[in-house]
Design an enzyme around this catalytic site. Sequence first.
Site, mmCIF file in Angstrom:
data_model
loop_
_atom_site.group_PDB
_atom_site.id
_atom_site.type_symbol
_atom_site.label_atom_id
_atom_site.label_comp_id
_atom_site.label_asym_id
_atom_site.label_seq_id
_atom_site.Cartn_x
_atom_site.Cartn_y
_atom_site.Cartn_z
ATOM 1 N N LYS A 1 39.855 50.884 33.607
ATOM 2 C CA LYS A 1 41.294 51.078 33.787
ATOM 3 C C LYS A 1 41.701 52.399 33.140
ATOM 4 C CE LYS A 1 45.780 48.938 32.766
ATOM 5 N NZ LYS A 1 46.485 47.724 32.301
ATOM 6 N N GLY B 1 38.353 38.224 41.821
ATOM 7 C CA GLY B 1 39.125 37.096 42.321
ATOM 8 C C GLY B 1 40.486 37.575 42.764
ATOM 9 N N ASP C 1 54.447 41.073 29.810
ATOM 10 C CA ASP C 1 54.535 41.547 31.200
ATOM 11 C C ASP C 1 53.855 40.516 32.101
ATOM 12 O OD1 ASP C 1 55.189 43.231 33.330
ATOM 13 O OD2 ASP C 1 53.355 44.405 33.136
ATOM 14 N N ASN D 1 49.583 39.564 37.274
ATOM 15 C CA ASN D 1 48.656 39.833 36.174
ATOM 16 C C ASN D 1 47.811 38.623 35.818
ATOM 17 O OD1 ASN D 1 49.306 42.533 35.938
ATOM 18 N ND2 ASN D 1 51.065 42.111 34.612
ATOM 19 N N GLY E 1 42.063 49.087 42.247
ATOM 20 C CA GLY E 1 43.444 48.702 41.964
ATOM 21 C C GLY E 1 44.270 49.908 41.587
ATOM 22 N N VAL E 2 45.484 49.935 42.085
ATOM 23 C CA VAL E 2 46.438 50.936 41.630
ATOM 24 C C VAL E 2 47.652 50.146 41.188
ATOM 25 C CG1 VAL E 2 47.829 52.933 42.242
ATOM 26 C CG2 VAL E 2 45.609 52.605 43.324
ATOM 27 N N GLU F 1 51.105 51.411 36.299
ATOM 28 C CA GLU F 1 50.830 52.382 35.247
ATOM 29 C C GLU F 1 49.338 52.621 35.073
ATOM 30 O OE1 GLU F 1 54.114 51.966 32.192
ATOM 31 O OE2 GLU F 1 54.209 53.200 33.973
HETATM 32 P P1 ADP Z 1 49.090 47.854 35.772
HETATM 33 O O1 ADP Z 1 49.826 47.897 34.478
HETATM 34 O O2 ADP Z 1 48.983 49.203 36.359
HETATM 35 O O3 ADP Z 1 49.621 46.791 36.695
HETATM 36 P P2 ADP Z 1 46.656 46.189 35.599
HETATM 37 O O4 ADP Z 1 45.891 45.947 34.341
HETATM 38 O O5 ADP Z 1 47.441 45.043 36.127
HETATM 39 O O6 ADP Z 1 47.564 47.485 35.366
HETATM 40 O O7 ADP Z 1 45.616 46.691 36.712
HETATM 41 C C1 ADP Z 1 46.019 47.068 38.005
HETATM 42 C C2 ADP Z 1 45.218 46.309 39.050
HETATM 43 O O8 ADP Z 1 43.815 46.589 38.904
HETATM 44 C C3 ADP Z 1 45.317 44.797 38.925
HETATM 45 O O9 ADP Z 1 46.416 44.293 39.611
HETATM 46 C C4 ADP Z 1 43.993 44.324 39.512
HETATM 47 O O10 ADP Z 1 44.064 44.304 40.917
HETATM 48 C C5 ADP Z 1 43.035 45.416 39.112
HETATM 49 N N1 ADP Z 1 42.323 45.067 37.857
HETATM 50 C C6 ADP Z 1 42.731 45.320 36.591
HETATM 51 N N2 ADP Z 1 41.837 44.871 35.686
HETATM 52 C C7 ADP Z 1 40.833 44.311 36.387
HETATM 53 C C8 ADP Z 1 39.586 43.671 36.035
HETATM 54 N N3 ADP Z 1 39.216 43.514 34.746
HETATM 55 N N4 ADP Z 1 38.797 43.216 37.030
HETATM 56 C C9 ADP Z 1 39.171 43.369 38.325
HETATM 57 N N5 ADP Z 1 40.305 43.958 38.729
HETATM 58 C C10 ADP Z 1 41.136 44.429 37.785
HETATM 59 MN MN MN Z 2 49.474 44.700 36.499
#
Ligand code: ADP
Ligand code: MN
Length: 297
Positions: free
Chosen positions: A119, A188, A222, A227, A100-101, A104
């Site tokens: 993360k 998922g 957020d 999310n 995932g990107v 932030e």
């Molecule tokens: P941001 O603030 O950069 O959006 P996120 O916490 O939403 O940070 O993480 C970015 C992406 O990484 C998510 O949209 C998801 O696809 C993936 N991701 C984050 N946490 C998890 C996790 N615990 N398990 C699987 N994928 C994750």
């Molecule tokens: Mn996010």
Amino acid sequence: MVNLAETFLRLSRDDFSTLKGIEAGMRTHEWVPVNEIARITGLPVDKADYRLSRLSDMGLVSRETIHYLGYRMDFDAYDILALQDFSEKNAVTCIGEKIGVGKESVVYEALGEIPLAIKFHREGRTSFKHVRRDREHLSDGSRCAWIHAARRSARHEFSIMQRLYPQVCIPRPVALSRHAIAMELICGPGLGRVTLSNPEEGLEIILAEVKIAYDLGIIHADLSEYNIIVLEDQLKIIDWPQAVPTDHPNAEELLERDVGNVLRFFDRKYKLKASLEDALAGIKGPAAPSAAAQEVE
Ligand code: ADP
Ligand code: MN
């Protein structure tokens, strides 16, 4: 582009201590002098020089000659230091692909006692250009604005997750290092990418989770379909660095925005109409009696 897993495996003990030397030096220097790195690491200057050239070739550090030769590191090297810390603490045994990107963050799949997501926070990256002009010491003694911002954000997200887990459906928080969080991997699709067979129930579950968090004193701030991850028979809410306590001056507004985002999504995608006022009243109303309390009745 630095490949995290590959680069990690190529590094020797001296490489890691050189990186840590730069990290320590960056508390007081924008560009850390080679002599300083040698002093901190205890490596002779010629050895430190050799390590620094290697790290520079790998794209982990950059150098600049002002009136002396100095080094600094960027996010890739900082990711590696966090990963090494997780590995030393046996929290992470194996790092996999980028999954995932976000706005932030950069998120990788990894393995520990359970499948993990790591993360790496990236807050402060956009203000990178201001860093050079920022001569003031930040509250944690760091001179480097991006390190400061990313660390603070990770620390905040981790403490919020510890406070909410397991009452609220979120990934289990496992470990924190620097700007990185190791947490349970959730496999998922995002809520926006699936079609729920029972959207009414889906919405109800989400609002119930928002209420449990609220009763624990936390507003996500957020919340959106991006999310929320959908599993077979439940949902997981991720991405908590923006969370605020329910006594925050903007609490009302942030809660309303969170719930509004969710209701608008269900209206748009499923033509499901629900009242914002009712949803908010439910969340702010008396806490649902716990199972134990119900048994006593
Ligand atoms: P941001 O603030 O950069 O959006 P996120 O916490 O939403 O940070 O993480 C970015 C992406 O990484 C998510 O949209 C998801 O696809 C993936 N991701 C984050 N946490 C998890 C996790 N615990 N398990 C699987 N994928 C994750
Ligand atoms: Mn996010």
